[in-house]
Design an enzyme around this catalytic site. Sequence first.
Site, PDB file in Angstrom:
ATOM      1  N   ASP A 183       0.878  -1.165   0.000  1.00 43.72           N
ATOM      2  CA  ASP A 183       0.000   0.000   0.000  1.00 43.72           C
ATOM      3  C   ASP A 183       0.922   1.223   0.000  1.00 43.72           C
ATOM      4  O   ASP A 183       2.107   1.130   0.339  1.00 43.72           O
ATOM      5  CB  ASP A 183      -0.968   0.003   1.193  1.00 43.72           C
ATOM      6  CG  ASP A 183      -2.151   0.949   0.939  1.00 43.72           C
ATOM      7  OD1 ASP A 183      -2.060   1.788   0.015  1.00 43.72           O
ATOM      8  OD2 ASP A 183      -3.165   0.860   1.651  1.00 43.72           O
TER       9      ASP A 183
HETATM   10  C1  BGC Z   1      -4.868   3.496  -0.130  1.00 46.93           C
HETATM   11  C2  BGC Z   1      -4.975   2.528  -1.296  1.00 46.93           C
HETATM   12  C3  BGC Z   1      -4.729   3.268  -2.586  1.00 46.93           C
HETATM   13  C4  BGC Z   1      -3.354   3.935  -2.515  1.00 46.93           C
HETATM   14  C5  BGC Z   1      -3.000   4.712  -3.758  1.00 46.93           C
HETATM   15  C6  BGC Z   1      -3.561   4.267  -0.154  1.00 46.93           C
HETATM   16  O1  BGC Z   1      -3.539   5.267   0.816  1.00 46.93           O
HETATM   17  O2  BGC Z   1      -4.974   2.794   1.082  1.00 46.93           O
HETATM   18  O3  BGC Z   1      -6.235   1.931  -1.312  1.00 46.93           O
HETATM   19  O4  BGC Z   1      -4.811   2.389  -3.661  1.00 46.93           O
HETATM   20  O5  BGC Z   1      -3.339   4.842  -1.427  1.00 46.93           O
HETATM   21  O6  BGC Z   1      -3.736   5.874  -3.847  1.00 46.93           O
END
Ligand code: BGC
Length: 825
Positions: A233
Amino acid sequence: MREQAKTLAARLTIEEKIMLVKGMGTWNTFPIERLGLPSIMMADGPHGLRKQDQGGDNALGLGKSIKTVCFPTASGTAASFDRSLLRQLGETLGQECRAAELSLLLGPAVNIKRSPLCGRNFEYFSEDPYLSAEMAVNYTQGLQSKGVGVSIKHFAANNQEKRRMTSQSVVDERAMREIYLPSFEQTVKRADPWTVMCAYNRLFDGIYCSENKRLLTDILRDEWGFDGVVVSDWGAVSNRAAGIEAGLDLEMPDSYGLHDDKLYNALASGELSEEALDEACARMIDLVLRAVEATQANDEPVPPADNEADHALARAMARDTMVLLKNDGILPLKREQSGVAYIGGFARLPRYQGGGSSHVNAYHVASAYETAIKEGLAIEYAEGFAVTDYNYDLVKAHAAIELAKRSEVAVIFAGLPEAMDAEGADRKHLDLPPCQNELIAQIAAVQPNVIVVLCNGAPVRMPWAGEVQAILESYLAGESVGEAQVDLLYGAYSPSAKLAETFPLYLQDTPCYGNFPGGTATVEYRESIFVGYRYYDKAEKNVLFPFGHGLSYTNFEYTNLRLSRKNLTPDDTLEVSVTVRNAGDFDAAEIVQFYVSPPNDGAVFREPKALKGFGKVFLKAGEKRCVKAVLDSRAFAYFHVGLNDWYCAPGDYEIHAAASSRDIRLSVPVKMHNDLEAPPAYDIALPSYDSGLVHSVPDAEFEALLGYPIPPANFASPRRLGWDATLEDATQSPFGRLLMKIIDFAFPIISGIAGDAIGETSSLKDAVVEMPVRTIAQWSAGMLTGDMLDALISIFNEEEYCKSICTLLRGGYNSVKKMMNGKNG
Ligand code: BGC
């Protein structure tokens, strides 16, 4: 994995290897041109493309994204109980990705709704693992059929936003296996996702998911056979070397060299084996080759996205995702109905998506008001309350009440402000803003025909539910929200969706009440498997609206529940069928749910029943059809911690055909035979779990369930801090306290500008002060370097003040210079 990937990986230099396993910028992988490997691009989903134009402020990933169609969010799509809808959604998004030259879409998000308070529930499917898995599998198959990969997220047990980047989810093995893992497991086994996104939080043994070998290798790869790429993530990486050893392939976003020195050192010291790095590289190359092959598979140029056609599809989907919760017969309205008042700001400015990374730049948002006017429906409008209002406004309310009085029907469009359905913040309660509850009650007192139409991503309390004649739950229905609302309100179609989650009466009733969101270090999942309706059924609690509930403009009769056999073994499958007849005079679809009740033999705690099959069937008035499901051994099994495997206990089970979890229409028994006699699953009594009274599980009992000592709920303070420290942790030092004072001063101003939810959720400030400093550095696009981070941590640890301050000042100066050069050049 392609052999070619391994061969190419063997030809990489160490520098190239280290480059390949981290992002380039926020959304791309690094190209290795020498070997003909291009960069591939990804973007957020899951219900629309958040593809950012290149350049500008996009290093942080905050820039504006392209205009695209916004589809209903997962709360609603799951309520459709419609596998083909999810498949079509996946296909459509896949096609849009191809047109936008994206190789990966970051979704589906499949975390289980443990508490209705979780700010991201709008993005998640359900409280039920079977339904969630079915939705995820079909979405993945649809999207990947277009040659675009998914990133199923957030793996795993990431069920809250509070301290989401540091908290340890303390979950017993059965709850993991039966509730929190199945959506991932089924998608991996049945849909071959190109990538899995590991979550921010810590899990088994308190280890971050991004470096949790048990999670990323033992379970994901060895047990389930995943051979794609694990992506972090965004900002989830703590120890990069440990991550690679554990099975994390790609670090996102680009951390501008933050971890590079440590990686080289780990390779030199043998802490990280080159084989593990090679494997990660081979998987990355395999992913890139997969993406390249998909784009080369067809000589035809990919047509541009057809936003008009996709908008029309979004309208049809939205109709199938809205749940009619109550109808005393007032709906559907006749199109020629006069004296219809539309009240509430949501009629003109509907909520249709949530806040955070899934937020897309919608192509065309259609409100109910705009649609009604366009379609020539006779309506009058009064605002009553604005979408962001909190306090009751006498002037607005008075005008709305007067309009309601002189009308024949009042349709009140209410819901949650966006800040209460947003990533990064959990709600603190289940209430709508008081101005809305008050106005609905007042209008219900002066007008006998009141319909409430809600726009919210997760359950709300409805103290006025008994006073109004109909309630339509729109969820966050995508950009065609208003058109679909009008279609359903005026009976162009019948509602057919059913709740994929329970609407509780009170927050105090929810299964994890008292254990959500946990302490500074952990969150204890003391309720174990008793999540959602499994808990409400076991504890025999009344609810506002049960799981699986949803009304229609017709009614359905269920007859002939049949099983393919009366006796079975774990090796058999069981075919279940029931005949459903549309007994009313409105053409409509029915969602038939099949639940399994395990033997009530007291051997091990079980849920009273669980969803194990469903089917959706469209029936013209008077028509009847058979709805079928096939149940395999998993439908009967529980995870036996002693055997470390799924186990079908012998005994008498019941199969139910139901219109909701609390509307069982027919039941038949079936007998399971199993020669394998399992030892007792637990060696001590677990009375709280046997009774389902899981709000106050004693420590000893939870510890026995876990099989290891409960880790401390809070971090010791003071303690020695490292890169994982948050600004909240830093308040143990004078400098940290000063920093917090500055933040306390600045945030009300920032929150005002950003439209924070007036104390109703954990705030934007909480999200920032709960973020590890290494994540802040990672998101700083190189402004906060490793040296500066070390210096900051030294100050938090009250060490080497002078040297550290000099490092910070020097680093700050260099960063500003770099930024200015970047701007000028
Ligand atoms: C979120 C993800 C997301 C990623 C990219 C993260 O903060 O938890 O779900 O895909 O950011 O934006």
